[in-house]
Write an enzyme that holds these catalytic residues in place. Structure first.
Site, PDB file in Angstrom:
ATOM      1  N   HIS A 207       0.794  -1.228   0.000  1.00 45.93           N
ATOM      2  CA  HIS A 207       0.000   0.000   0.000  1.00 45.93           C
ATOM      3  C   HIS A 207       0.828   1.281   0.000  1.00 45.93           C
ATOM      4  O   HIS A 207       0.272   2.374  -0.072  1.00 45.93           O
ATOM      5  CB  HIS A 207      -0.942   0.026   1.211  1.00 45.93           C
ATOM      6  CG  HIS A 207      -0.237   0.348   2.498  1.00 45.93           C
ATOM      7  ND1 HIS A 207       0.473  -0.593   3.195  1.00 45.93           N
ATOM      8  CD2 HIS A 207      -0.110   1.508   3.184  1.00 45.93           C
ATOM      9  CE1 HIS A 207       1.003  -0.021   4.266  1.00 45.93           C
ATOM     10  NE2 HIS A 207       0.669   1.251   4.286  1.00 45.93           N
TER      11      HIS A 207
HETATM   12  C1  UD1 Z   1      -1.956   5.611   6.048  1.00 49.65           C
HETATM   13  C2  UD1 Z   1      -0.647   6.063   6.706  1.00 49.65           C
HETATM   14  C3  UD1 Z   1       0.404   4.982   6.520  1.00 49.65           C
HETATM   15  C4  UD1 Z   1      -0.097   3.643   7.010  1.00 49.65           C
HETATM   16  C5  UD1 Z   1      -1.416   3.330   6.327  1.00 49.65           C
HETATM   17  C6  UD1 Z   1      -1.975   2.017   6.805  1.00 49.65           C
HETATM   18  C7  UD1 Z   1      -0.109   8.445   6.696  1.00 49.65           C
HETATM   19  C8  UD1 Z   1       0.723   9.489   6.053  1.00 49.65           C
HETATM   20  N1  UD1 Z   1      -0.144   7.271   6.080  1.00 49.65           N
HETATM   21  O1  UD1 Z   1      -1.707   5.473   4.680  1.00 49.65           O
HETATM   22  O2  UD1 Z   1       1.555   5.338   7.256  1.00 49.65           O
HETATM   23  O3  UD1 Z   1       0.867   2.660   6.724  1.00 49.65           O
HETATM   24  O4  UD1 Z   1      -2.332   4.377   6.612  1.00 49.65           O
HETATM   25  O5  UD1 Z   1      -3.157   1.709   6.150  1.00 49.65           O
HETATM   26  O6  UD1 Z   1      -0.691   8.704   7.714  1.00 49.65           O
HETATM   27  N2  UD1 Z   1      -9.252   4.993   2.219  1.00 49.65           N
HETATM   28  C9  UD1 Z   1     -10.448   4.328   2.256  1.00 49.65           C
HETATM   29  N3  UD1 Z   1     -10.922   3.938   3.497  1.00 49.65           N
HETATM   30  C10 UD1 Z   1     -10.269   4.196   4.648  1.00 49.65           C
HETATM   31  C11 UD1 Z   1      -9.059   4.889   4.587  1.00 49.65           C
HETATM   32  C12 UD1 Z   1      -8.564   5.270   3.378  1.00 49.65           C
HETATM   33  O7  UD1 Z   1     -11.061   4.069   1.235  1.00 49.65           O
HETATM   34  O8  UD1 Z   1     -10.772   3.819   5.717  1.00 49.65           O
HETATM   35  C13 UD1 Z   1      -8.707   5.383   0.911  1.00 49.65           C
HETATM   36  C14 UD1 Z   1      -8.925   6.836   0.609  1.00 49.65           C
HETATM   37  O9  UD1 Z   1      -9.236   6.955  -0.711  1.00 49.65           O
HETATM   38  C15 UD1 Z   1      -7.599   7.482   0.848  1.00 49.65           C
HETATM   39  C16 UD1 Z   1      -6.629   6.341   0.542  1.00 49.65           C
HETATM   40  O10 UD1 Z   1      -7.331   5.139   0.912  1.00 49.65           O
HETATM   41  O11 UD1 Z   1      -7.415   8.590   0.060  1.00 49.65           O
HETATM   42  C17 UD1 Z   1      -5.369   6.420   1.341  1.00 49.65           C
HETATM   43  O12 UD1 Z   1      -5.667   6.602   2.722  1.00 49.65           O
HETATM   44  P1  UD1 Z   1      -4.715   7.526   3.647  1.00 49.65           P
HETATM   45  O13 UD1 Z   1      -5.196   7.487   5.047  1.00 49.65           O
HETATM   46  O14 UD1 Z   1      -4.546   8.853   2.993  1.00 49.65           O
HETATM   47  O15 UD1 Z   1      -3.319   6.844   3.518  1.00 49.65           O
HETATM   48  P2  UD1 Z   1      -2.893   5.335   3.629  1.00 49.65           P
HETATM   49  O16 UD1 Z   1      -2.313   4.929   2.337  1.00 49.65           O
HETATM   50  O17 UD1 Z   1      -4.002   4.481   4.194  1.00 49.65           O
END
Ligand code: UD1
Length: 372
Positions: A207
């Site tokens: 991821h």
């Molecule tokens: C975040 C953390 C990362 C961690 C990861 C674990 C930061 C900078 N990054 O990254 O360190 O390893 O979480 O998962 O804090 N989304 C959903 N549902 C959710 C959450 C996210 O659909 O419940 C989608 C959204 O479109 C979002 C994308 O996933 O834009 C990424 O989520 P985000 O929280 O921005 O970063 P992660 O890649 O999850």
């Protein structure tokens, strides 16, 4: 009695905070714990299921920030967290790991003169293109107490000029959750649901933006997975970020055609623990999984060029293989041709008692506040 706001935001936070809150609840004369969820992760599979699996009390406060750009998300957390801190006036705010919620809440506290403790302090990948590296560096600069998981973390902090009084080597909090839940995870039916009870298989998680948001890198990794999957099934619980980029890059059909690369929805803590603890090996770009596989002696190939957790390579089962197709395939072949599991040693204080050590330090610091 110490009032502590325990901050969770994203998936890797829940298993770090759960043992700390559980330990605080066992010492009601010393601690009044509150659980605050920023809402950085919000899907049931990325958040709610972890509260159930880990017996983490439902959040007392939910900020509901959701997804956004780094700046937008960090700012939203700060704006919504500040009035909560002002109202609650906690003795400590406890933050864990390296996600945006970690730095956002720390920054709010330091400006208000509220004490912050950072659990899992001092880890460094030395890769400043990783958002987590920036979050780690900044949080450690401003937090009052730094709880480290390994001796290398202490060295990193000292080298950055942080005074020894702020650093406490307490061990790895993730391993508290791991040991607490290993037996319960045995009840999971995930392997039979996937038809994997009799056969060797590998587990994959992917991821990191550097891997999944870059088409060329993603395809290099995918080519390696296709080759490895010819030898054993690879189970791949897909993170929402990765699900999106697979669609964006038009890779759905290619992935579907590799029948032994099995994409499934993200798993809860207990199902995932059950799955990887029975795997022949794990491929991952996660930080925490490098540690969990080391603790259980499961071979791990880390699909990154660096790790902030070098102890998993020095003492554990981790091999940092990068994202070159041939390197990944060769490293998997070494594991598959090997008769037995890699000899792994348990790093010091990865013993399931880290939460108690953290509470002891917090308690002591309230009796002799001048230490800090
Ligand atoms: C975040 C953390 C990362 C961690 C990861 C674990 C930061 C900078 N990054 O990254 O360190 O390893 O979480 O998962 O804090 N989304 C959903 N549902 C959710 C959450 C996210 O659909 O419940 C989608 C959204 O479109 C979002 C994308 O996933 O834009 C990424 O989520 P985000 O929280 O921005 O970063 P992660 O890649 O999850």
């Amino acid at each position: 009695m110490l009032k502590v706001i325990n901050v969770v935001g994203a998936r890797p936070n829940f298993m770090k905070v759960a043992p700390i809150v559980a330990a605080m609840n066992k010492r009601p004369n010393d601690f009044l714990p509150l659980v605050l969820h920023t809402g950085q992760h919000y899907d049931a599979s990325m958040s709610d299921s972890f509260f159930t699996d880990l017996d983490l009390p439902k959040p007392d406060i939910h900020l509901g920030v959701g997804s956004g750009s780094h700046a937008g998300q960090t700012a939203a957390i700060m704006e919504r967290f500040e009035p909560v801190v002002l109202k609650e006036q906690p003795d400590w705010v406890l933050v864990v790991g390296d996600v945006n919620s970690t730095i956002a809440c720390s920054l709010v506290c330091v400006k208000l003169g509220i004490k912050v403790a950072h659990v899992e302090a001092g880890l460094r990948s030395r890769d400043r293109t990783m958002p987590e590296e920036i979050n780690r560096l900044l949080t450690d600069q401003i937090a009052d107490l730094l709880f480290t998981p390994s001796a290398d973390a202490d060295q990193n902090l000292l080298a950055e000029g942080i005074s020894r009084e702020r650093i406490r080597f307490v061990g790895n909090i993730m391993i508290d959750s791991l040991f607490t839940n290993l037996n319960r995870a045995g009840d999971s039916k995930i392997k039979s649901q996937l038809g994997l009870t009799e056969r060797p298989y590998a587990v994959l998680t992917l991821h990191r933006p550097s891997n999944v948001d870059n088409r060329e890198t993603f395809e290099r990794i995918l080519s390696a997975l296709e080759t490895i999957a010819a030898q054993l099934p690879i189970v791949f619980p897909v993170h929402p970020r990765t699900r999106k980029t697979i669609a964006q890059f038009g890779l759905n059909d290619r992935i579907a055609s590799s029948t032994k690369l099995r994409l499934i929805e993200p798993l809860g803590y207990l199902d995932f623990l059950n799955l990887y603890s029975g795997a022949r090996f794990v491929l991952t770009d996660s930080g925490g999984i490098q540690e969990e596989t080391t603790a259980l002696g499961i071979p791990c190939l880390t699909l990154r060029e660096n790790t902030e957790r070098p102890i998993t390579v020095e003492m554990g089962t981790n091999v940092v293989v990068g994202t070159d197709t041939q390197r990944i395939v060769s490293a998997a072949a070494v594991i598959l041709n090997d008769a037995g599991p890699k000899e792994a040693r348990q790093p010091p204080l990865w013993d399931g008692h880290t939460a108690d050590r953290i509470l002891d330090v917090l308690n002591d610091s309230s009796r002799s506040p001048k230490i800090l």
